[in-house]
Scaffold this motif. Structure first.
Motif, PDB file in Angstrom:
ATOM      1  N   THR A   1     -20.024  22.478   5.313  1.00 26.55           N
ATOM      2  CA  THR A   1     -21.034  23.377   4.513  1.00 26.55           C
ATOM      3  C   THR A   1     -21.730  24.245   5.495  1.00 26.55           C
ATOM      4  OG1 THR A   1     -22.573  21.568   5.001  1.00 26.55           O
ATOM      5  CG2 THR A   1     -21.169  21.545   2.811  1.00 26.55           C
ATOM      6  N   SER A   2     -22.294  25.408   4.889  1.00 26.07           N
ATOM      7  CA  SER A   2     -22.837  26.148   5.789  1.00 26.07           C
ATOM      8  C   SER A   2     -24.380  25.931   6.204  1.00 26.07           C
ATOM      9  CB  SER A   2     -23.189  27.890   5.045  1.00 26.07           C
ATOM     10  OG  SER A   2     -23.603  27.300   3.630  1.00 26.07           O
ATOM     11  N   ASP A   3     -24.771  24.978   5.327  1.00 26.07           N
ATOM     12  CA  ASP A   3     -26.166  24.378   5.728  1.00 26.07           C
ATOM     13  C   ASP A   3     -26.335  23.030   6.431  1.00 26.07           C
ATOM     14  OD1 ASP A   3     -25.190  23.020   3.650  1.00 26.07           O
ATOM     15  OD2 ASP A   3     -27.084  23.128   2.380  1.00 26.07           O
ATOM     16  N   ASN A   4     -24.968  22.696   7.118  1.00 32.29           N
ATOM     17  CA  ASN A   4     -24.988  21.498   7.664  1.00 32.29           C
ATOM     18  C   ASN A   4     -25.453  20.204   6.826  1.00 32.29           C
ATOM     19  OD1 ASN A   4     -24.076  22.750   9.913  1.00 32.29           O
ATOM     20  ND2 ASN A   4     -25.883  23.072  10.800  1.00 32.29           N
ATOM     21  N   ASN A   5     -25.057  20.168   5.582  1.00 38.82           N
ATOM     22  CA  ASN A   5     -25.519  19.330   4.570  1.00 38.82           C
ATOM     23  C   ASN A   5     -24.662  17.820   4.633  1.00 38.82           C
ATOM     24  OD1 ASN A   5     -26.564  17.991   2.461  1.00 38.82           O
ATOM     25  ND2 ASN A   5     -25.591  19.009   1.114  1.00 38.82           N
ATOM     26  N   TYR A   6     -25.437  16.975   5.506  1.00 45.03           N
ATOM     27  CA  TYR A   6     -24.871  15.539   5.608  1.00 45.03           C
ATOM     28  C   TYR A   6     -24.585  14.897   4.128  1.00 45.03           C
ATOM     29  CZ  TYR A   6     -24.658  10.486   6.981  1.00 45.03           C
ATOM     30  OH  TYR A   6     -24.386   9.094   7.367  1.00 45.03           O
TER      31      TYR A   6
ATOM     32  N   TYR B   1     -23.444  16.154   1.356  1.00 49.22           N
ATOM     33  CA  TYR B   1     -22.742  16.798   0.498  1.00 49.22           C
ATOM     34  C   TYR B   1     -21.928  16.000  -0.417  1.00 49.22           C
ATOM     35  CZ  TYR B   1     -18.941  20.224  -0.459  1.00 49.22           C
ATOM     36  OH  TYR B   1     -17.746  21.066  -1.013  1.00 49.22           O
TER      37      TYR B   1
ATOM     38  N   LYS C   1     -21.615  18.051   7.243  1.00 41.63           N
ATOM     39  CA  LYS C   1     -22.293  18.825   8.207  1.00 41.63           C
ATOM     40  C   LYS C   1     -21.256  20.091   8.455  1.00 41.63           C
ATOM     41  CE  LYS C   1     -25.925  16.029  10.106  1.00 41.63           C
ATOM     42  NZ  LYS C   1     -26.366  15.563  11.519  1.00 41.63           N
TER      43      LYS C   1
END
Length: 369
Positions: free
Chosen positions: A111-116, A118, A108
Motif C-alpha cells: 500500500t502507498s500509505d504503509n497500511n498495516y 490493509y 505495509k
C-alpha cells in the motif's frame, strides 16, 4: 546400436546435479508453516491486546519485519554452517518464526500509505502459505523417492553420528530407512558398516515442534480408528459448511461481495463432496468416503478459506485450524488403510504356493500339446 545403462543415466537430472531430496522434507515444511502461521496469529493477538505499541521513537520505528529478517538469517546460517539432519528442525522453526514476522507486515509494502491494517492482508498471508505448501509438494513429490536418495539420507545420519555419536532414536530412524533400501544398491553395505561404527550418544539438539508434530500424528492415528470417527467427520464437515456461510454473511461487507460469493461457492462444493462421502459410508466403502471427505476439506482449505480470510480477515483462523485437524485425521486414516492393504498383500504373497513348472510350448503349432 549399443546403450549404456548406468545408474547416472537412469537417474533424473536433479539427482545427477547433486540435488538429493530429504525424506523428512514434509515434516520440516510442516514445522516451518506451523511456526509461521502461529507467529502471525500470536503477533496480531499480542499487538491488539497491547494497543499496537511502536518500538523506537524520535522519528524511528523498528518494525517487526526486521527481527523477522534476522531470524531467517539465523536459520540460513544454521543450514549453511552445520551438517547432518539434527539442525534442520531447529532451522525450520526459527525460519518459520522469522518468515511469520516478515509476512505479517505485507500490508505495509503493498500500500502507498504503509497500511498495516490493509484489509486483504489476511487473505494475502494465507495465499502465500498455501502457495508455499503446494509449490514445495510439487517439487518434492512429482516422482517417487529413489532408493539412492534413501541411502543418501541414511548417510546423512551417519555423518552426524561419526562426529558426535547417535542417540537410540536417531539410530532407529537410520536403521528403518536403511531397511527400505534394496541390497543391490551400491554403497548399502558400506553405509551399514558406517552406522555400526557410530558411537552411542544420547545428547542431541532439542526439536520441540518436531516432537510435538510426531505426537500429533500419533494422536491422529488413534482418533482416526475410533468407531465414531466417520459419523463425527460428517457432522463436523456439515457444521463447518453452515458456519462458514453464516460468518461470511454476518462479518462480510454484504451478500453481493466477491468474497462472500466465493465462500458460498466453495462451501457448496465442499457440501457436495461431504454428502457423496456420507453415501459411500452407507455403502460401506470406507476408502472412497475418506477420499471424498479429503476433497471436501481441500476445497475448503484452497478455495473457501481464501475468500473467508478476505471477508472476515483473521477471524477465519478458526476455520483454517479445523480444516487442518480434519485433514490430518483423514490422512492418518488413509495411511492406515494403505498399510493394511500392503500387509494383506504381503501375507497373501507368502501363503501362495510356488507356480508349477509348465511344459514348453511346442515349436510347431500343429503338434499336440
Amino acid at each position: 546400436m549399443t546403450t549404456t545403462s548406468t545408474a547416472g543415466e537412469r537417474s533424473s537430472y536433479l539427482m545427477r546435479a547433486g540435488m538429493v531430496r530429504n525424506v523428512r522434507s514434509g515434516e520440516h515444511l510442516t514445522t516451518f508453516v506451523v511456526s509461521g502461521v502461529a507467529t502471525v496469529l500470536i503477533t496480531r493477538l499480542l499487538l491488539s491486546l497491547s494497543g499496537y505499541p511502536q518500538i523506537g521513537g524520535k522519528g524511528l520505528h523498528i518494525a517487526h519485519v526486521l527481527p523477522g529478517g534476522l531470524l531467517m538469517f539465523v536459520a540460513i546460517s544454521l543450514l549453511l554452517g552445520y551438517v547432518g539432519p539434527v539442525v534442520r528442525p531447529a532451522a525450520a522453526t526459527i525460519g518459520g518464526i522469522g518468515f511469520g514476522l516478515f509476512i505479517d507486515e505485507v500490508g505495509k509494502f503493498v500500500t502507498s500509505d504503509n497500511n498495516y491494517f490493509y484489509k486483504p492482508t489476511a487473505a494475502i498471508v494465507y495465499i502465500v502459505f498455501v502457495l508455499i505448501v503446494l509449490g514445495f509438494r510439487f517439487l518434492t513429490t512429482r516422482r517417487p523417492i529413489d532408493p539412492r536418495e534413501e541411502l543418501a539420507n541414511v548417510i546423512d545420519h551417519a555423518v552426524e553420528g561419526v562426529a558426535g555419536g547417535l542417540s537410540r532414536r536417531r539410530r532407529a530412524e537410520a536403521a528403518e530407512l536403511l531397511n527400505q533400501v534394496p541390497r543391490e544398491v551400491g554403497g548399502r553395505r558400506e553405509t551399514t558398516e558406517l552406522l555400526a561404527a557410530c558411537p552411542p550418544d544420547e545428547v542431541e539438539l532439542a526439536a520441540p515442534v518436531d516432537a510435538a508434530w510426531q505426537a500429533v500424528q500419533r494422536g491422529f492415528e488413534r482418533l482416526a480408528t475410533h468407531p465414531k470417527a466417520p459419523t463425527v467427520a460428517v457432522a463436523v464437515l456439515a457444521i463447518q459448511v453452515i458456519g462458514e456461510l453464516v460468518i461470511a454473511a454476518v462479518l462480510g461487507d454484504g451478500l453481493n461481495t466477491l468474497p462472500v460469493l466465493g465462500v458460498t461457492a466453495g462451501s457448496l462444493l465442499s457440501a457436495t463432496f461431504t454428502v457423496r462421502g456420507a453415501l459411500a459410508l452407507r455403502k460401506r466403502n470406507r476408502a472412497r468416503a475418506v477420499r471424498l471427505f479429503e476433497l471436501a476439506v481441500l476445497v475448503s482449505l484452497l478455495m473457501t478459506q481464501v475468500f473467508q480470510f478476505a471477508a472476515t480477515q483473521f477471524a477465519a483462523a478458526g476455520g483454517m485450524l479445523l480444516d487442518l485437524v480434519m485433514l490430518g485425521l483423514l490422512r492418518a486414516e488413509r495411511d492406515r488403510m494403505r498399510r493394511a492393504v500392503d500387509d494383506s498383500t504381503k501375507a497373501m504373497t507368502h501363503r501362495l504356493p510356488p507356480e508349477p513348472d509348465l511344459p514348453p510350448f511346442p515349436e510347431d503349432p500343429s503338434d499336440p500339446v
